[in-house]
Enzyme design. Structure first.
Site, PDB file in Angstrom:
ATOM      1  N   LYS A  91       0.960  -0.844  -0.294  1.00 55.23           N
ATOM      2  CA  LYS A  91       0.115  -0.181   0.210  1.00 55.23           C
ATOM      3  C   LYS A  91       1.204   1.179  -0.154  1.00 55.23           C
ATOM      4  O   LYS A  91       2.281   1.442   0.440  1.00 55.23           O
ATOM      5  CB  LYS A  91      -0.975  -0.142   1.081  1.00 55.23           C
ATOM      6  N   HIS A 113       1.258   6.730   2.521  1.00 56.99           N
ATOM      7  CA  HIS A 113       0.727   8.108   2.655  1.00 56.99           C
ATOM      8  C   HIS A 113       1.223   8.698   3.740  1.00 56.99           C
ATOM      9  O   HIS A 113       1.263   8.222   4.482  1.00 56.99           O
ATOM     10  CB  HIS A 113      -0.668   7.814   2.289  1.00 56.99           C
ATOM     11  N   HIS A 161       0.740   8.530   7.208  1.00 55.45           N
ATOM     12  CA  HIS A 161       1.426   7.456   7.955  1.00 55.45           C
ATOM     13  C   HIS A 161       2.725   9.074   8.526  1.00 55.45           C
ATOM     14  O   HIS A 161       3.853   8.664   9.624  1.00 55.45           O
ATOM     15  CB  HIS A 161       2.101   6.237   7.770  1.00 55.45           C
TER      16      HIS A 161
END
Ligand code: ARG
Length: 568
Positions: A127, A130, A133
């Site tokens: 993933k 982004h 985080h």
């Protein structure tokens, strides 16, 4: 360094029938500095001493012997005993300490012998890394530095999200469409696409979903083909994550992702079962937390696979045994408040010493909001952390280009300023508040920003360089400091206290607010007082102050994770 509050409490304790700790708890720091460094509001004693506050204050004042090593003046203002500390003693102590400790000024041995585990950043593989985080990454690293600076043995763990039923889907997607994609470039974008496609297929066709479930089961059972593909996803993701960590200059002591704990879950289940805490509910195994007013915690799902929470429980057991932690800190968004409350509660059923269960701490923080609203994967407006950091660097470069086109190493400075701006913005407010992302505010050299701190540091540095200054405490003359200078000295004196408070509260913003305070005070001192003057005594005193300010700004910013440019 001298604990003036303690010393003052001792003096008062000598003349009052009150314990030192009681006195300490009554001592206040007046808002108006003209009212002294500490104040004892004597109305708090009036009842037990059966006298008016004014009389009590007078009596204490009379009895304290003056002159005194730590106190220079005592005043009674309407029953407030205003106490002024001895500035000579304070500044001498500061100079000695700064001279000895240099770039370690503010550090201590407070945490010696104590182990602190910090679980932070922890993105999910396959993933995007982004901006959701961003905060855990920045706050976690700051906490790590802060604890370390106070002498704790600090262990950072990246608890990668590398396990879960979604990998069954991704493996199925990869089997079906993998050959359509070149994963050597932008692999995560492509894996995301594959994931979306397989999900759509699952919705249309129940049997595909079944295949996905089987894949995950196979993965859990160690099927070589599934493990190989999963490992590939993991390696590709880590390579991408590393780029972000490189930009931010972050290293982890351990990467122990969720998958690491899969073989450690049976023990968790065994202990819970032995303690009669496991219940069956609709095919799943849960721990009932009704008596704690919480929903049940799912340990094993109805399809037999383990849960996120189960892996966290296994991680606790592992961390207790491997690191013998005093605190295990989880830097995770407040959205997971309930998860951690439940996990910490269930950890109490794992036969652990209370020392460990009491040491489990969730440090929550608010969301990042762009001016346009919340970001999420589902809305398709994910902002990649790497893009965001690079954007900040290029915006910083534009500002530098305008302000100082002649500057050498513009790239390097832009990186420090751009990243510094993001870090400071993230850490400048109480963590639990949502963070608003506004480039114009963050990159303003005059606001309460990272670049402002860097700018003030660069100013101190250029003054000191011009004079080729190195600290000489013997050339400082306290009588030349003036009021603002003395105020600054007192702030600088507080540095270790500030870091200690920030660590106690797990709140790096205590340090950022402090740095802003120092920078502002110095800025106004500097505006009113030329540093480089004819009079040697005055010059040396002001240079030393400048050095100390620069040093503290640099150390403090370093704790937050910011680097200082030499010029900007
Ligand atoms: N991977 C999780 C997420 O992105 C965060 C993990 C936090 N750490 C933990 N031990 N649960 O939401």
């Amino acid at each position: 360094m001298i604990d003036f509050k303690e010393k003052i409490a001792e003096e008062i304790n000598k003349v009052l029938e009150l314990s030192k700790d009681e006195v300490k708890s009554f001592l206040e720091i007046p808002k108006d500095k003209k009212m002294g460094d500490y104040a004892l509001p004597c109305f708090k004693l009036a009842k037990q001493m059966k006298k008016s506050p004014v009389i009590i204050a007078d009596e204490i004042k009379e009895k304290i012997e003056m002159p005194n090593e730590y106190i220079s003046k005592i005043e009674n203002v309407n029953g407030f005993l205003n106490i002024f500390i001895n500035n000579y003693v304070l500044i001498k102590d500061l100079l000695d300490e700064m001279d000895q400790q240099k770039e370690n000024y503010g550090s201590s041995k407070l945490g010696n012998g104590k182990n602190i585990v910090i679980d932070y950043s922890s993105p999910n593989i396959a993933k995007q890394f982004h901006i959701g985080h961003l905060r855990t990454t920045i706050i976690g690293r700051a906490l790590y530095n802060m604890y370390k600076f106070l002498g704790y043995n600090t262990i950072s763990i990246n608890h990668l999200g590398d396990w879960g039923t979604q990998f069954g889907k991704l493996i199925e997607g990869y089997k079906r469409f993998g050959n359509e994609y070149d994963l050597s470039e932008k692999p995560i974008d492509k894996l995301t696409e594959i994931y979306v496609r397989i999900n759509e297929l699952c919705k249309e066709d129940e049997s595909v979903l079944e295949d996905c479930r089987n894949n995950f089961k196979k993965l859990e059972d160690g099927d070589p083909y599934c493990v190989e593909i999963w490992q590939k996803f993991k390696d590709l993701s880590l390579k991408e994550f590393e780029r972000v960590y490189d930009i931010l200059n972050i290293k982890f002591d351990y990467y122990l992702g969720e998958s690491f704990y899969t073989d450690k879950i049976p023990e968790v289940i065994e202990i819970l079962r032995k303690n009669n805490k496991l219940e069956e509910s609709q095919g799943a195994e849960i721990v009932n937390l009704e008596d704690k007013n919480m929903p049940p915690l799912m340990v094993v799902k109805s399809n037999g696979s383990t849960s996120y929470a189960a892996r966290d429980l296994a991680a606790i057991l592992y961390r207790v045994r491997t690191f013998d932690f005093d605190k295990c800190i989880y830097v995770v968004a407040y959205e997971q408040n309930l998860h951690f409350k439940q996990v910490f509660e269930v950890a109490k059923y794992l036969d652990l010493d209370e020392k460990y269960t009491n040491g489990l701490i969730h440090v929550p923080f608010g969301m990042v909001r762009l001016k346009s609203g919340k970001m999420s994967t589902r809305e398709g407006t994910v902002i990649k952390l790497e893009d965001l950091l690079n954007e900040s660097i290029s915006r910083a470069k534009e500002v530098i280009e305008q302000k100082n086109p002649e500057l050498e190493n513009k790239e390097e400075v832009a990186k420090k300023v751009g990243i510094g701006a993001v870090i400071f913005n993230d850490l400048s407010n109480n963590m639990i508040k949502d963070e608003v992302f506004d480039w114009d505010i963050m990159l303003n050299f005059q606001g309460e920003t990272g670049p402002y701190i860097q700018y003030m540091y660069v100013r101190t540095k250029s003054i000191l360089d011009k004079e080729n200054y190195s600290m000489d405490k013997n050339l400082v003359d306290i009588t030349e400091l003036e009021e603002r200078g003395m105020e600054l000295v007192k702030e600088l004196y507080m540095f270790n206290d500030i870091i200690t408070q920030a660590v106690e509260k797990n709140e790096p913003s205590i340090i950022s607010r402090y740095l802003i305070e120092i920078a502002k005070l110095y800025s106004s001192f500097y505006n009113d007082n030329k540093i480089i003057v004819e009079d040697e005594k005055v010059k040396n005193t002001r240079l030393c102050l400048t050095y100390m300010v620069g040093n503290v700004l640099k150390i403090g910013a370093g704790l937050l994770g910011m680097e200082m440019p030499d010029r900007m």
